[in-house]
Design a protein around this motif. Structure first.
Motif, PDB file in Angstrom:
ATOM      1  N   ALA A  77      -1.133  -2.737  -0.846  1.00 35.13           N
ATOM      2  CA  ALA A  77      -0.897  -2.173   0.485  1.00 35.13           C
ATOM      3  C   ALA A  77       0.355  -1.296   0.509  1.00 35.13           C
ATOM      4  O   ALA A  77       0.359  -0.227   1.133  1.00 35.13           O
ATOM      5  N   LEU A  80      -0.445   1.992  -0.988  1.00 37.05           N
ATOM      6  CA  LEU A  80      -1.224   2.802  -0.069  1.00 37.05           C
ATOM      7  C   LEU A  80      -0.345   3.357   1.057  1.00 37.05           C
ATOM      8  O   LEU A  80      -0.548   4.493   1.512  1.00 37.05           O
ATOM      9  N   LEU A  81       0.636   2.566   1.496  1.00 34.69           N
ATOM     10  CA  LEU A  81       1.577   3.026   2.526  1.00 34.69           C
ATOM     11  C   LEU A  81       2.362   4.236   2.039  1.00 34.69           C
ATOM     12  O   LEU A  81       2.572   5.202   2.779  1.00 34.69           O
ATOM     13  N   TYR A  86      -2.623   4.813   5.936  1.00 37.00           N
ATOM     14  CA  TYR A  86      -2.447   3.697   6.863  1.00 37.00           C
ATOM     15  C   TYR A  86      -3.777   3.073   7.294  1.00 37.00           C
ATOM     16  O   TYR A  86      -3.871   1.851   7.464  1.00 37.00           O
ATOM     17  N   VAL A  89      -4.943   0.799   4.672  1.00 38.35           N
ATOM     18  CA  VAL A  89      -4.114  -0.415   4.657  1.00 38.35           C
ATOM     19  C   VAL A  89      -4.627  -1.399   5.703  1.00 38.35           C
ATOM     20  O   VAL A  89      -4.828  -2.587   5.423  1.00 38.35           O
ATOM     21  N   SER A  92      -7.904  -2.832   4.652  1.00 38.09           N
ATOM     22  CA  SER A  92      -7.763  -3.838   3.601  1.00 38.09           C
ATOM     23  C   SER A  92      -7.227  -5.156   4.161  1.00 38.09           C
ATOM     24  O   SER A  92      -7.618  -6.237   3.719  1.00 38.09           O
ATOM     25  N   LEU A 292       4.492  -5.338   6.170  1.00 38.68           N
ATOM     26  CA  LEU A 292       4.084  -3.954   5.898  1.00 38.68           C
ATOM     27  C   LEU A 292       4.525  -3.010   7.012  1.00 38.68           C
ATOM     28  O   LEU A 292       4.856  -1.852   6.765  1.00 38.68           O
TER      29      LEU A 292
END
Length: 353
Positions: A77, A80-81, A86, A89, A92, A292
């Protein structure tokens, strides 16, 4: 002999996955090899968790497995951020929650139920887990409601997201104190209390912990390599980002919990299986997602806590059916089947989006 073979295969596929990644081989080949490596690492992590649970008890063992298993999810995550993905994320995170509540819990209850007619665990723990899941749903639902009804602006929703994230982390820390210290006996799983006394652990306490850490690090690496292949994988197979995030990434990121929970259920340790599956979902909703949000804030662009309507419905449905099944502290194979049916329904629905 069987365990030695799995260890050899684990090393081979881990090395092959590393070569495929760093030599920039075909992305689909990288995906396949890394996915196999994740499955093998998951089996290794499951063995380590089982040994740790022998020394630490089922509840702490389940908590450790959920924590170490979610480490890979957190790493994926964050990557991906950094790429600004987003939506993937959030997808997921949604997939992790519903995957643990429906797929992992469903497979565990089914596998354990096939071998043992009825399995029991602490009713008080089931009730507390159900309440926490409802809190998680409320925390995700309220910001989306206020934003979609235009009661607050997008800037204000970022502030609300940070406040909600902070409160969820505090709630999770309070839960750890409650379950691990002040009410440890109250939530203890006494149904299989004497089982571990008749079993000999495969490894020593120190080696079990060491292997648990090694398996987690290996999972994190393989997960990282997989992320680099997702764009090609999505385009080549024509999948949507929502489906890939909610099901493909989530299943890969949670592979560790899958094997460990099923193995424990088949040893009539359904309490530990529930702790892994439900505990992992709670950890995602109450800790990983909030962390996150703060990570994105420090990266300079806050990710809000507003999930799409489809994601919220999927989470609500998963929480509703999971809570209704575990609330009596008793499970059987048919209840596991029901969870899997709901998971397939959601999976097909997300695929067709």
């Amino acid at each position: 002999m069987k365990k030695n073979l799995s260890t050899i295969l684990l090393i081979i596929f881990f090395v092959f996955s590393a070569i495929a990644h760093y030599a920039h081989l075909n992305p689909i080949l990288q995906f396949i090899v890394s996915a196999i490596a994740v499955v093998l690492v998951a089996g290794f992590l499951g063995r380590a968790t089982e040994n740790v649970a022998h020394y630490a008890g089922q509840r702490l063992g389940g908590f450790l497995n959920a924590t170490f298993g979610n480490a890979a999810e957190l790493i994926i995550a964050i990557m991906l951020l950094r790429e600004g993905l987003y939506d993937m994320v959030k997808a997921s995170l949604t997939g992790s929650i519903i995957g643990n509540l429906l797929l992992v819990l469903g497979l565990s209850i089914f596998a354990g139920g096939v071998k043992f007619k009825v399995q029991n665990f602490n009713v008080s723990l089931a009730g507390m887990n159900g309440s926490l899941m409802i809190v998680a749903v409320i925390a995700l639902f309220v910001p989306a409601l206020f934003l979609n009804t235009h009661s607050i602006t997008s800037t204000e929703v970022d502030t609300l997201s940070l406040i909600v994230a902070g409160l969820l982390i505090l709630a999770y820390i309070a839960w750890l104190i409650f379950s691990m210290f002040t009410h440890k006996t109250y939530l203890a799983d006494v149904t299989n209390e004497g089982d571990d006394e008749h079993e000999s652990p495969e490894w020593s306490k120190g080696r079990s912990i060491l292997y648990l850490i090694i398996a987690t690090v290996m999972t994190a690496f393989v997960s990282e390599w997989l992320v680099g292949t997702l764009e090609t994988f999505t385009e080549d197979f024509g999948f949507s980002e929502l489906f890939v995030g909610a099901f493909v990434v989530a299943i890969i990121g949670n592979a560790a919990e899958h094997s460990a929970a099923i193995m424990l259920a088949m040893k009539n340790k359904i309490g530990a299986s529930v702790e892994i599956a439900v505990g992992s979902s709670l950890q995602i909703a109450l800790f990983v997602a909030p962390v996150l949000i703060f990570v994105s804030f420090f990266l300079g662009n806050t990710m809000d806590i507003v999930f799409t309507t489809l994601e919220l419905v999927a989470i609500m449905v998963s929480v509703f059916i999971a809570k209704s099944i575990i609330q009596d502290g008793s499970t059987n194979w048919y209840e596991g089947t029901l969870l899997l049916v709901v998971y397939i329904i959601l999976g097909v629905s997300f695929y067709l989006v």
